[in-house]
Motif scaffolding. Sequence first.
Motif, short mmCIF file in Angstrom:
data_model
loop_
_atom_site.label_atom_id
_atom_site.label_comp_id
_atom_site.label_asym_id
_atom_site.label_seq_id
_atom_site.Cartn_x
_atom_site.Cartn_y
_atom_site.Cartn_z
N MET A 1 0.84 -1.17 0.00
CA MET A 1 0.00 0.00 0.00
C MET A 1 0.90 1.25 0.00
SD MET A 1 -3.02 1.43 2.53
CE MET A 1 -2.52 0.57 3.95
N ILE A 2 0.51 2.24 -0.75
CA ILE A 2 1.22 3.51 -0.80
C ILE A 2 0.38 4.55 -0.08
CG2 ILE A 2 2.12 5.32 -2.29
CD1 ILE A 2 2.65 3.15 -4.41
N THR A 3 1.01 5.26 0.87
CA THR A 3 0.29 6.29 1.62
C THR A 3 1.01 7.62 1.49
OG1 THR A 3 1.46 5.78 3.68
CG2 THR A 3 -0.64 4.63 3.28
N ASP A 15 -3.34 11.68 -5.31
CA ASP A 15 -4.52 10.85 -5.29
C ASP A 15 -4.23 9.45 -5.83
OD1 ASP A 15 -4.39 11.14 -8.06
OD2 ASP A 15 -5.97 12.65 -8.12
N ILE A 16 -5.29 8.74 -6.16
CA ILE A 16 -5.19 7.35 -6.61
C ILE A 16 -4.35 7.24 -7.89
CG2 ILE A 16 -7.35 7.38 -7.93
CD1 ILE A 16 -6.03 4.45 -5.81
N GLN A 17 -4.39 8.26 -8.76
CA GLN A 17 -3.57 8.21 -9.98
C GLN A 17 -2.09 8.15 -9.63
OE1 GLN A 17 -4.85 11.73 -12.12
NE2 GLN A 17 -6.04 10.46 -13.53
N HIS A 18 -1.68 8.91 -8.63
CA HIS A 18 -0.27 8.90 -8.23
C HIS A 18 0.13 7.53 -7.71
CE1 HIS A 18 -1.34 13.20 -8.12
NE2 HIS A 18 -0.12 13.35 -8.59
N LYS A 19 -0.74 6.91 -6.96
CA LYS A 19 -0.45 5.57 -6.43
C LYS A 19 -0.38 4.55 -7.56
CE LYS A 19 -2.57 6.59 -1.98
NZ LYS A 19 -3.62 6.22 -1.00
#
Length: 141
Positions: A1-3, A15-19
């Motif tokens: 997981m990326i936080t 946001d989710i695009q970066h992850k």
Amino acid sequence: MITFDFQTSLNFNPDIQHKQWLKTVIRHEGLMPGDISYLFCDDEFLLVQNQKFLNHDTLTDIITFDKCYDNIVSGDIMISADRILENAQIFKVSFEREFLRVVAHGVLHLCGYKDKSDEDAKVMRQKENESLALWDAMFKM
């Protein structure tokens, strides 16, 4: 997981695009994404961490703590929002573009790339540029 966590504010929120993009960068290196935490902070906070953990008494844009195992990329990454802003001005790019470069830089360190020697730094820049091109291909920035 990326936080993504914040000790200071940014001009925008990742946001989710970066992850998705970071996971793709890692997979392009033949590795698997694990647990990666980003902390965005100010110069003062990162300077204290640089002194405490690395015995460096200088400003930096990023500190990476590698927690990788086998082929799984994991770690903690601290990034100075102040350095992103200043570097964006120096390199005449948007804050968002410099943000992407520095975020990719951190994950590339976790993938095994170094930047202490001139030769290593050249390879790192190439990998950063590949990562930015990947962002552009994925999200048409």
